[in-house]
Scaffold this active site. Structure first.
Site, mmCIF file in Angstrom:
data_model
loop_
_atom_site.group_PDB
_atom_site.id
_atom_site.type_symbol
_atom_site.label_atom_id
_atom_site.label_comp_id
_atom_site.label_asym_id
_atom_site.label_seq_id
_atom_site.Cartn_x
_atom_site.Cartn_y
_atom_site.Cartn_z
ATOM 1 N N ASP A 229 0.854 -1.184 -0.032
ATOM 2 C CA ASP A 229 -0.033 0.050 -0.014
ATOM 3 C C ASP A 229 1.002 1.348 -0.003
ATOM 4 O O ASP A 229 0.611 2.382 -0.632
ATOM 5 C CB ASP A 229 -0.965 0.212 1.331
ATOM 6 C CG ASP A 229 -1.625 1.163 1.324
ATOM 7 O OD1 ASP A 229 -2.482 1.531 0.438
ATOM 8 O OD2 ASP A 229 -1.546 1.914 2.161
ATOM 9 N N HIS A 230 1.830 1.184 0.631
ATOM 10 C CA HIS A 230 3.166 2.315 0.914
ATOM 11 C C HIS A 230 3.751 2.602 -0.666
ATOM 12 O O HIS A 230 4.386 3.529 -0.646
ATOM 13 C CB HIS A 230 3.965 2.180 1.972
ATOM 14 C CG HIS A 230 3.187 2.434 3.342
ATOM 15 N ND1 HIS A 230 3.709 2.373 4.522
ATOM 16 C CD2 HIS A 230 2.076 2.569 3.549
ATOM 17 C CE1 HIS A 230 3.119 2.351 5.520
ATOM 18 N NE2 HIS A 230 1.941 2.474 4.936
ATOM 19 N N ASP A 231 3.476 1.476 -1.323
ATOM 20 C CA ASP A 231 4.323 1.633 -2.687
ATOM 21 C C ASP A 231 3.351 2.305 -3.815
ATOM 22 O O ASP A 231 3.905 2.656 -4.867
ATOM 23 C CB ASP A 231 4.634 0.134 -3.180
ATOM 24 C CG ASP A 231 5.685 0.369 -4.439
ATOM 25 O OD1 ASP A 231 6.819 0.968 -4.318
ATOM 26 O OD2 ASP A 231 5.207 -0.309 -5.370
ATOM 27 N N SER A 312 8.931 2.031 -5.647
ATOM 28 C CA SER A 312 9.093 3.444 -5.142
ATOM 29 C C SER A 312 9.170 3.279 -3.408
ATOM 30 O O SER A 312 10.048 4.020 -3.125
ATOM 31 C CB SER A 312 8.049 4.401 -5.514
ATOM 32 O OG SER A 312 6.535 3.905 -4.970
ATOM 33 N N ARG A 378 7.282 6.410 5.475
ATOM 34 C CA ARG A 378 6.541 5.556 6.834
ATOM 35 C C ARG A 378 7.183 4.342 7.215
ATOM 36 O O ARG A 378 6.708 3.571 7.998
ATOM 37 C CB ARG A 378 5.272 5.423 6.485
ATOM 38 C CG ARG A 378 4.383 6.739 5.874
ATOM 39 C CD ARG A 378 3.147 6.315 4.750
ATOM 40 N NE ARG A 378 3.521 5.934 3.527
ATOM 41 C CZ ARG A 378 2.435 5.852 2.687
ATOM 42 N NH1 ARG A 378 1.427 5.822 2.903
ATOM 43 N NH2 ARG A 378 2.964 5.748 1.509
ATOM 44 N N HIS A 476 -6.745 -2.882 8.009
ATOM 45 C CA HIS A 476 -6.860 -2.435 9.218
ATOM 46 C C HIS A 476 -7.569 -3.348 10.251
ATOM 47 O O HIS A 476 -7.116 -3.289 11.626
ATOM 48 C CB HIS A 476 -7.327 -0.799 9.448
ATOM 49 C CG HIS A 476 -6.391 -0.002 8.612
ATOM 50 N ND1 HIS A 476 -6.805 1.472 8.515
ATOM 51 C CD2 HIS A 476 -5.121 -0.062 8.347
ATOM 52 C CE1 HIS A 476 -5.673 2.116 8.073
ATOM 53 N NE2 HIS A 476 -4.591 1.214 7.754
#
Length: 779
Positions: A229-231, A312, A378, A476
């Site tokens: 998700d952070h990518d 990334s 993050r 989550h």
């Protein structure tokens, strides 16, 4: 800074008054009246700017400042900050324009009534919104993807690029039609009822004190979801208060004053009302002149990173970040590593951040360990996340070293780019082959994604707002309240105790001083994932004890998600079901059918009072899971649609024509997260698929039995042209890559971030020499 802000606000004021000149109804203003309004408004804005700067300095010097908290939690790159500030000025201009028009015409006026596309374009230009990128600016012979994602699509260069808007699959639903989120105006009714407070939803529906286990998958599946998700998405928070509104510190107000949208909480014993701080997401200039003007004038949120699955998260999304992460002094194509600490076997850790001292928590009894630096800001949020970042740093350097040995004629830039290309492909394969089918189920995968048919330049790969803000936050509900650290036999560790979740946030010292990443990786591989069920959605560790730096009170992740969805003006659950071709929920019986738990359905019905008011994140979360999946029908649809456009709209997707040779593709398919763990840690036994939970040792295999990617497929012999002309000359502060154009060997030079190319960017091997002298890179 004061000079920069003064320029912005002068431009903004010019925007406002030029707009009055351009509107037919106000042409009768004489020049003296306009001049008087201009001077008085400028004086007023100057006073507000000075007050804002004073407050800003005071907040920066205060250790408990919410500005510090938000800046740390989601650090903003200079490029992002500049674009965000322009967008905030644009939005503020619209607010002031409406206010002035209301005073002038004695009625509420919407901005679409006042403005034409030419007006919007003028305001955007004056407010320094970035201009659209023209296709002519894209290099036709680009061999590697850009770090920012720009020009992936040559006709639409900003599709999927960093610092662009999250796309809307359905129109935004703001209370005022333009920027105010649902719940902004107290007493506003929606379908005849007030919306329930997110905190009430969290306490009455979402919170649970225990979670059951899922014997099918390991906790690594959950951690990969956060990592990937952070990518794909990062939505930065609003950079500063609007200059034309009262300056407010979001940590000290319970009023809805932009950019503060506090989460209201009720103290039932005293009937008092307090709140949790919440800062709205920053806006972004939306300059798609082929769309509806209403959408252009609405508040749109930014994706600060590239939408593509492109690693990334390892390499960054701006040239500056990329340069800081690379080991340019080593001339080896590798990434920088920590110069102070190594693990017990001499393996590297991530480097520390440049700004010291950092804000990460510290071992109260030992040497400082700063925050780690990675391609995503993050990386320090949790120990498993930092461990995965460490794993990929080591994998890059392992592959780069192997490529350097077998291709000694390659420049450091070619080694780096080819390794980055391989790492990006592995991220895509692990995500699409090993992760996504487990999340949405095999039937949804076939229905929404299906087999790869090649690159489609008409597909927009940009991340959607509903995916980033709701659908992919399904994970989550699978967060474990406990992090187990296990020994070599995947048993309870003799020295390292289990950690409550809130003791793992922003604590890289635990990796450096407590055994490296191995105990953590064994823990998430050797622990069954948390199961999702509507009556046990999220543990109290995330709803009552979420730790955010420099905020005294604990936060509630569920409330944050619900408030974020309203901040982004996401349509309700029912609208998204209709979007996916699913039946709308009209009655309590309908809700019971899709939820599968009558008590939970009744609680939702009682709180929301109307099915069209149900927040999409909650509605998607409580649906019955599809067979073989961890999501219900709605989230399976939204995640599937997003993954398909991320694949089909990526010109550099690993399966796209010309990206890899057939032999290289066959080797890439051997890649797995289990193999990467074997190659870069002390773990010698792992499950064949580490996302699947198994018992040790019966369900584990030796690393010797995990397929190994043979990098010999990347061996490249010197071409005849290269033998005749020799290797191109090296240059200071830059490097070259080689490619063929019209059957001729070309050396394409580029400079590192912060340097400018002087001379010919490309030289050609002609006969037995290069066509020109290499360029220079000057500061």
């Amino acid at each position: 800074m004061a000079y920069f802000l003064n320029l912005i606000f002068q431009a903004m004021l010019v925007c406002i008054f030029l707009q009055f000149f351009l509107t037919d109804e106000v042409k009768h203003f004489n020049s003296a009246t306009v001049r008087e309004l201009l001077i008085s408004s400028y004086q007023e804005s100057l006073q507000i700017v000075n007050e804002a700067l004073l407050h800003s300095r005071q907040r920066r010097s205060a250790p408990s400042s919410s500005t510090h908290m938000f800046a740390f939690h989601r650090q903003t790159e200079p490029e992002t900050l500049e674009i965000a500030q322009a967008a905030e000025v644009f939005q503020t201009t619209l607010k002031v324009l409406k206010s002035r028009a209301r005073q002038r015409y004695k009625r509420d006026v919407t901005t679409p009534e006042l403005l034409s596309w030419e007006d919007v374009e003028l305001i955007a230009e004056l407010c320094q919104c970035p201009p659209p990128t023209h296709p002519a600016g894209c290099q036709l012979n680009s061999k590697y993807r850009s770090i920012s994602g720009i020009c992936n699509n040559r006709q639409n260069p900003l599709w999927g690029a960093a610092n662009t808007h999250l796309v809307r699959w359905l129109p935004a639903e703001y209370e005022d039609g333009e920027s105010e989120p649902k719940g902004w105006n107290q007493g506003r009714l929606h379908n005849g009822f007030q919306l329930p407070l997110p905190r009430d939803i969290s306490k009455k529906i979402i919170r649970s004190s225990s979670k059951s286990k899922d014997d099918l998958y390991s906790q690594l599946l959950v951690e990969w979801g956060q990592y990937i998700d952070h990518d794909i998405t990062l939505t930065p928070l609003s950079t500063s208060p609007s200059p034309f509104l009262t300056f407010t510190d979001c940590s000290s107000t319970c009023e809805n004053v932009h950019p503060c949208f506090p989460i209201k909480t009720r103290d039932m014993s005293s009937a008092a009302q307090s709140c949790m701080p919440f800062q709205r997401s920053t806006s972004v200039c939306y300059l798609n002149f082929t769309s509806d003007i209403i959408q252009a004038l609405q508040r749109q949120q930014m994706n600060a990173i590239t939408s593509f699955i492109d690693a990334s998260v390892v390499y960054g999304h701006t040239p500056k970040m990329e340069r800081l992460l690379r080991d340019l002094s080593g001339f080896n194509g590798k990434l920088s590593v920590n110069k102070q600490f190594k693990d017990p076997k001499g393996r590297p850790y991530l480097p520390f951040v440049a700004t010291l001292p950092s804000k990460c928590f510290q071992d109260p009894q030992g040497e400082r360990v700063e925050c780690f630096s990675a391609g995503d800001t993050r990386a320090n949020e949790g120990l498993p996340l930092a461990s995965l970042h460490t794993l990929w740093l080591r994998e890059h350097n392992r592959i780069a070293e192997a490529l350097r040995r077998m291709n000694d004629h390659w420049s450091p830039e070619i080694i780096y780019q080819e390794t980055r290309k391989i790492i990006g492909a592995l991220h895509q394969i692990i995500t699409m082959r090993d992760y996504v089918p487990k999340i949405i189920g095999p039937e949804s995968f076939e229905h929404y994604i299906g087999p790869y048919g090649g690159y489609d330049p008409t597909t927009n790969p940009s991340a959607s707002n509903v995916f980033a803000t709701a659908a992919f936050r399904f994970g989550h509900a699978t967060i474990s309240p406990i992090l187990r650290r296990l020994n070599e036999s995947f048993q309870e560790h003799e020295q390292l105790t289990h950690l409550r979740l809130h003791n793992t946030f922003f604590s890289p010292w635990r990796i450096v001083k407590e055994g490296g990443i191995e105990p953590i990786l064994r823990g998430i591989i050797g622990t069954a994932a948390i199961a999702v069920s509507p009556n046990m959605l999220m543990p109290e560790e995330t709803t009552e004890r979420l730790v955010v730096l420099n905020i005294q009170q604990h936060m509630d992740l569920a409330s944050l998600n619900l408030q974020r969805g309203r901040d982004h003006a996401l349509p309700g659950y029912n609208d998204w079901r209709a979007f996916c071709g699913l039946k709308r929920v009209k009655t309590l019986d309908d809700l019971k059918e899709v939820v599968g738990n009558n008590k939970v359905a009744e609680k939702i019905h009682k709180l929301y009072k109307h099915p069209d008011n149900i927040d999409v994140w909650l509605g998607g979360l409580v649906e019955n899971l599809l067979p073989g999946s961890r999501t219900g029908p709605l989230f399976s649809c939204l995640i599937g649609k997003q993954m398909k456009v991320l694949r089909n709209g990526d010109r550099f997707w690993w399966e796209a024509e010309g990206m890899f040779t057939q032999q290289q593709r066959a080797e890439l398919l051997k890649g797995s997260l289990s193999r990467i763990i074997c190659d870069n840690t002390d773990l010698r036994e792992v499950p064949y698929d580490s996302f699947r939970f198994g018992k040790y040792p019966s369900d584990y295999v030796s690393c010797n039995n995990i397929p190994l990617m043979n990098l010999e497929a990347w061996r490249e012999e010197r071409s005849e042209d290269l033998k005749h002309c020799g290797s191109p000359a090296k240059i200071k502060n830059g490097d070259f890559i080689l490619f063929s154009r019209c059957d001729k060997l070309v050396a394409q030079y580029s400079c590192y971030h912060g340097f400018k190319l002087k001379g010919a960017a490309a030289i050609v091997c002609e006969g037995n020499r290069w066509s020109d002298q290499p360029p220079q890179c000057t500061e």
